[in-house]
Design a protein around this motif. Sequence first.
Motif, PDB file in Angstrom:
ATOM      1  N   LEU A 183       0.827  -1.210   0.000  1.00  0.00           N
ATOM      2  CA  LEU A 183       0.000   0.000   0.000  1.00  0.00           C
ATOM      3  C   LEU A 183       0.863   1.262   0.000  1.00  0.00           C
ATOM      4  O   LEU A 183       0.467   2.294  -0.548  1.00  0.00           O
ATOM      5  N   LYS A 184       2.051   1.175   0.598  1.00  0.00           N
ATOM      6  CA  LYS A 184       2.980   2.308   0.583  1.00  0.00           C
ATOM      7  C   LYS A 184       3.318   2.705  -0.844  1.00  0.00           C
ATOM      8  O   LYS A 184       3.477   3.887  -1.165  1.00  0.00           O
ATOM      9  N   ASN A 185       3.408   1.709  -1.732  1.00  0.00           N
ATOM     10  CA  ASN A 185       3.716   1.986  -3.134  1.00  0.00           C
ATOM     11  C   ASN A 185       2.615   2.774  -3.828  1.00  0.00           C
ATOM     12  O   ASN A 185       2.836   3.348  -4.893  1.00  0.00           O
TER      13      ASN A 185
ATOM     14  N   GLU B  58      11.888   3.384   1.741  1.00  0.00           N
ATOM     15  CA  GLU B  58      12.192   4.132   0.533  1.00  0.00           C
ATOM     16  C   GLU B  58      11.449   5.463   0.489  1.00  0.00           C
ATOM     17  O   GLU B  58      10.242   5.518   0.725  1.00  0.00           O
ATOM     18  N   GLN B  59      12.180   6.498   0.173  1.00  0.00           N
ATOM     19  CA  GLN B  59      11.601   7.820  -0.054  1.00  0.00           C
ATOM     20  C   GLN B  59      12.136   8.360  -1.372  1.00  0.00           C
ATOM     21  O   GLN B  59      13.170   7.896  -1.878  1.00  0.00           O
TER      22      GLN B  59
ATOM     23  N   GLU C 180      16.578   4.415   3.692  1.00  0.00           N
ATOM     24  CA  GLU C 180      17.090   4.022   5.007  1.00  0.00           C
ATOM     25  C   GLU C 180      17.128   2.513   5.038  1.00  0.00           C
ATOM     26  O   GLU C 180      16.101   1.833   4.899  1.00  0.00           O
ATOM     27  N   ILE C 181      18.316   1.958   5.194  1.00  0.00           N
ATOM     28  CA  ILE C 181      18.483   0.508   5.204  1.00  0.00           C
ATOM     29  C   ILE C 181      18.365   0.020   6.636  1.00  0.00           C
ATOM     30  O   ILE C 181      19.126   0.422   7.519  1.00  0.00           O
ATOM     31  N   LYS C 182      17.384  -0.840   6.871  1.00  0.00           N
ATOM     32  CA  LYS C 182      17.071  -1.275   8.218  1.00  0.00           C
ATOM     33  C   LYS C 182      17.899  -2.491   8.623  1.00  0.00           C
ATOM     34  O   LYS C 182      18.135  -3.408   7.822  1.00  0.00           O
TER      35      LYS C 182
END
Length: 486
Positions: free
Chosen positions: A39-41, A266-267, A480-482
């Motif tokens: 859904l973020k996409n 991702e931003q 940001e790599i988690k």
Amino acid sequence: MENNFIYQIAKDLKSYHSKVLRVENSDGFLKRKDIIAALKNFGIDVVCGSNLELRIQYELRNEEEYCVLISDDNNGFLPDIIANSSALIWSLEHYFNFLHVPSIKDLDSKLLNKLFKQEVFVPLNKADTIKLIEKLRSESLIENEDEQENQLVEIIKETLADTPINWNTIARDIAELIKRTIKKGTLNKYAELITEVNESFQVELEVNYKHIKNSSAVKKPKIVSKVLDHLAFNYIKDKIALIVVDGLAYWQYVLLKEKLDVEAAEQTIYSWIPSITQLSRQAIFRGSNPLVEYKQAPANERKMWENYWISKGIPKHQITYFHSESLEENNLNYSKIAVVYKELDDKMHSSDDYKDLYDLTMNWIEKTSLFNDIELLIKNNFKVFLTTDHGNIEAKSWRSLVGKEKLGTNKSGSRSERHIEYTDTWLKDELFNNNPELINFVVSEENALYFKNNLSFSNKDTLVTHGGAHVLEVLIPFIEIKNNEE
């Protein structure tokens, strides 16, 4: 597109008048990590947690996107949230009212999409629902490539018709479409769509780019010049590693992330415009607007990186910078590390078209130390961020500058064939006077000129470069790599 299950959910959630939704979801489907990511996409942030966590996320929400607050009681919020949101009760039964929902709620999204496409006219009990699931599993679960492309195109077109346009969604989906079609050799089929996206983006730049340059970096950086402010505000006490992959277009990041064995937030951010290295990468490491007279060099980047963190109270011995070299376990005794990877930009400048660059990118992905370096940084408890200074574009020829037109054009030292900077204004004015058609597709700022469409100051039929204001050059990833243990 109407048969794409996740897209239909997103479309339904976006149909409410408010961009903040208070949602009760008893079957827990919307709390699944894969569904939240999907859904973020589509520009929808789904937030779960305690009332305090929901409150914090509400305050920090990206107002360009929809915010879905999941709770057991959609009326259990403070009055200000209630006044600025809509309440609903959401369930899988709304989409699968003839199936046994407990049997399907944990299925992967591809199989759910297959179920969503099925025409079921009579209610099925648990046993019959399971039989249908097994039947679909026995068939190919891989959708036709053309169908996937068509879905991406429809999403891009519908997003482009939204007000305001969600450029995060556009950037991700156009990158996915480009990646797929370069591999198949069908990218030219979508040239008109990319042009349409870019034309809308140029309108966006005219209206909002000045505001973006002055935007707050607290929630997220919107432009490269705000990256360091974002890191300093949110992570000043943490060990930070900023990775900058020179010239990484968003579609190349899509290729790269397929090998990243980590969770990534991702931003999309803006490069500096014009998108030349000495301005845009300078803006990253200066942590503010770039200076025109700056000379691009690793030593200068190191100095700017050090000066920024020193100004924030970090001792110099805790700050370091690496340029085109692999990291080692024994050289990570710092709290603020910058790493620049230059090779991909060199491959871009040697490419005649995106097919060349695709092949060279895949070769770089196989050989780069990037993935080992990220693993090493995470192992040493760094918060790792990855971005770039600009994207790139497969440009076409306007023509090369000739004769007197070339006089005084080497002021910036840029390798770009989409950007020139004259030493004197009269030289630029003379170029415009002799070529009035340039006014339609070139931006003029002081003594600099750069293209906003896909043309270049070159006689080559096609070349890959950067330096203009095209959407593929300007919208870039900030990742940001988690740590998987976080």
